[in-house]
Design a protein around this motif. Structure first.
Motif, PDB file in Angstrom:
ATOM      1  N   VAL A  20       0.835  -1.198   0.000  1.00 19.80           N
ATOM      2  CA  VAL A  20       0.000   0.000   0.000  1.00 19.80           C
ATOM      3  C   VAL A  20       0.871   1.249   0.000  1.00 19.80           C
ATOM      4  CG1 VAL A  20      -1.641   1.349   1.370  1.00 19.80           C
ATOM      5  CG2 VAL A  20      -1.984  -1.106   1.067  1.00 19.80           C
ATOM      6  N   PHE A  21       1.893   1.280   0.845  1.00 21.64           N
ATOM      7  CA  PHE A  21       2.776   2.441   0.925  1.00 21.64           C
ATOM      8  C   PHE A  21       3.487   2.682  -0.406  1.00 21.64           C
ATOM      9  CE2 PHE A  21       6.970   4.310   1.628  1.00 21.64           C
ATOM     10  CZ  PHE A  21       6.598   5.530   2.167  1.00 21.64           C
ATOM     11  N   THR A  22       4.021   1.626  -1.009  1.00 24.97           N
ATOM     12  CA  THR A  22       4.746   1.782  -2.271  1.00 24.97           C
ATOM     13  C   THR A  22       3.814   2.230  -3.380  1.00 24.97           C
ATOM     14  OG1 THR A  22       6.287   0.079  -1.561  1.00 24.97           O
ATOM     15  CG2 THR A  22       6.295   0.633  -3.889  1.00 24.97           C
ATOM     16  N   LEU A  23       2.609   1.652  -3.448  1.00 26.70           N
ATOM     17  CA  LEU A  23       1.635   2.082  -4.453  1.00 26.70           C
ATOM     18  C   LEU A  23       1.317   3.561  -4.287  1.00 26.70           C
ATOM     19  CD1 LEU A  23      -0.814  -0.926  -4.474  1.00 26.70           C
ATOM     20  CD2 LEU A  23       0.507  -0.125  -6.422  1.00 26.70           C
ATOM     21  N   PHE A  24       1.091   3.983  -3.053  1.00 30.30           N
ATOM     22  CA  PHE A  24       0.775   5.377  -2.775  1.00 30.30           C
ATOM     23  C   PHE A  24       1.927   6.280  -3.213  1.00 30.30           C
ATOM     24  CE2 PHE A  24       0.907   9.099   0.014  1.00 30.30           C
ATOM     25  CZ  PHE A  24      -0.323   9.655  -0.281  1.00 30.30           C
ATOM     26  N   VAL A  57      -3.912  -1.830  -7.132  1.00 35.01           N
ATOM     27  CA  VAL A  57      -3.236  -2.170  -8.386  1.00 35.01           C
ATOM     28  C   VAL A  57      -3.899  -1.427  -9.544  1.00 35.01           C
ATOM     29  CG1 VAL A  57      -2.598  -4.047  -9.957  1.00 35.01           C
ATOM     30  CG2 VAL A  57      -2.371  -4.366  -7.488  1.00 35.01           C
ATOM     31  N   ARG A  58      -5.216  -1.321  -9.502  1.00 35.49           N
ATOM     32  CA  ARG A  58      -5.937  -0.534 -10.523  1.00 35.49           C
ATOM     33  C   ARG A  58      -5.403   0.897 -10.553  1.00 35.49           C
ATOM     34  NH1 ARG A  58     -10.565   0.586 -13.367  1.00 35.49           N
ATOM     35  NH2 ARG A  58     -11.642  -1.368 -13.008  1.00 35.49           N
ATOM     36  N   ASP A 146       9.622  -4.178  -2.160  1.00 36.11           N
ATOM     37  CA  ASP A 146       9.588  -3.500  -3.462  1.00 36.11           C
ATOM     38  C   ASP A 146       8.626  -4.184  -4.427  1.00 36.11           C
ATOM     39  OD1 ASP A 146      11.049  -5.816  -3.829  1.00 36.11           O
ATOM     40  OD2 ASP A 146      12.601  -4.869  -5.051  1.00 36.11           O
ATOM     41  N   SER A 147       7.558  -4.770  -3.900  1.00 39.50           N
ATOM     42  CA  SER A 147       6.649  -5.582  -4.719  1.00 39.50           C
ATOM     43  C   SER A 147       6.018  -4.801  -5.865  1.00 39.50           C
ATOM     44  CB  SER A 147       5.558  -6.217  -3.859  1.00 39.50           C
ATOM     45  OG  SER A 147       4.754  -5.228  -3.263  1.00 39.50           O
ATOM     46  N   THR A 148       5.643  -3.562  -5.643  1.00 43.00           N
ATOM     47  CA  THR A 148       4.981  -2.825  -6.719  1.00 43.00           C
ATOM     48  C   THR A 148       5.968  -2.429  -7.812  1.00 43.00           C
ATOM     49  OG1 THR A 148       5.123  -0.824  -5.386  1.00 43.00           O
ATOM     50  CG2 THR A 148       3.028  -2.007  -5.373  1.00 43.00           C
ATOM     51  N   GLN A 149       7.210  -2.103  -7.424  1.00 41.94           N
ATOM     52  CA  GLN A 149       8.206  -1.820  -8.453  1.00 41.94           C
ATOM     53  C   GLN A 149       8.476  -3.074  -9.281  1.00 41.94           C
ATOM     54  OE1 GLN A 149       8.909  -0.843  -5.194  1.00 41.94           O
ATOM     55  NE2 GLN A 149       9.475   1.305  -5.275  1.00 41.94           N
ATOM     56  N   ARG A 150       8.559  -4.230  -8.618  1.00 44.25           N
ATOM     57  CA  ARG A 150       8.776  -5.489  -9.334  1.00 44.25           C
ATOM     58  C   ARG A 150       7.591  -5.783 -10.253  1.00 44.25           C
ATOM     59  NH1 ARG A 150      11.849 -10.011  -6.820  1.00 44.25           N
ATOM     60  NH2 ARG A 150      13.584  -9.015  -5.756  1.00 44.25           N
ATOM     61  N   LEU A 151       6.379  -5.566  -9.751  1.00 44.52           N
ATOM     62  CA  LEU A 151       5.191  -5.795 -10.570  1.00 44.52           C
ATOM     63  C   LEU A 151       5.223  -4.886 -11.806  1.00 44.52           C
ATOM     64  CD1 LEU A 151       2.446  -7.259 -10.855  1.00 44.52           C
ATOM     65  CD2 LEU A 151       1.435  -5.357  -9.570  1.00 44.52           C
ATOM     66  N   LEU A 152       5.522  -3.607 -11.621  1.00 46.73           N
ATOM     67  CA  LEU A 152       5.598  -2.684 -12.740  1.00 46.73           C
ATOM     68  C   LEU A 152       6.698  -3.070 -13.731  1.00 46.73           C
ATOM     69  CD1 LEU A 152       5.012   0.803 -11.113  1.00 46.73           C
ATOM     70  CD2 LEU A 152       3.585  -0.323 -12.820  1.00 46.73           C
TER      71      LEU A 152
END
Length: 176
Positions: A20-24, A57-58, A146-152
């Motif tokens: 949540v923090f990384t997405l934000f 994620v959206r 770093d899950s969101t960076q990896r996802l991106l």
């Protein structure tokens, strides 16, 4: 053991908080990593039974100028993939009705050209091997800092058609 379950729930909650923090942070920064300024709007289908994950994620992918649709279980995801022709599908593993691996098998039979990513709290070498065997290009753990960076990064590679990069990256990660 109650202590072990409590610890697992705490780890899962910490992972969700990191996500949540990384997405934000990415949303606030306004960085567009996926489209590179291009005007083409591609569709990403997010299949996850947790509404908060779908929403986050959206928001992340919409900030990258992508169209996004959602499904709350694997069966709904398969139906939407057939109807909407997404450029990429992001699957959770543990979902009701049809889990992510079952959905991936069905999707690869029906729409083999659509790349699949798994974004899940469950990780490990066995899951990675099984996911690859059913056609999932990469597995990203939601609990990584770093899950969101990896996802991106993986989504970008798939949307740009760099499947070989993902295979090498996954192989290198497994060797670490």
């Amino acid at each position: 053991d109650g202590g072990a379950c409590s610890g697992q729930r705490r780890i899962a909650a910490d992972g969700l908080a990191n996500t949540v923090f990384t997405l934000f942070t990415l949303l606030v920064s306004g960085r567009n990593l996926l489209t590179g300024g291009h005007q083409v709007r591609r569709r990403v289908l997010i299949v996850d039974d947790h509404a908060i994950i779908r929403l986050l994620v959206r928001s992340l992918f919409e900030a990258q100028d992508l169209d996004v649709s959602e499904a709350s279980d694997g069966a709904e995801g398969v139906r939407k993939a057939q109807a909407e022709n997404p450029a990429l599908i992001i699957l959770d593993l543990s979902m009701p009705v049809m889990n992510g691996l079952e959905a991936a098998r069905a999707l690869k039979r029906l729409r083999p050209e659509i790349p699949l990513l798994m974004f899940t709290n469950n990780d490990g070498g066995l899951l990675e091997a099984e996911a690859r065997s059913v056609g999932i290009a990469a597995v990203v753990s939601k609990s990584d800092a770093d899950s969101t960076q990896r996802l991106l990064m993986r989504a970008t590679a798939l949307l740009d058609g760099h499947r070989n990069f993902l295979s090498k990256a996954a192989h290198d990660a497994a060797a670490d």
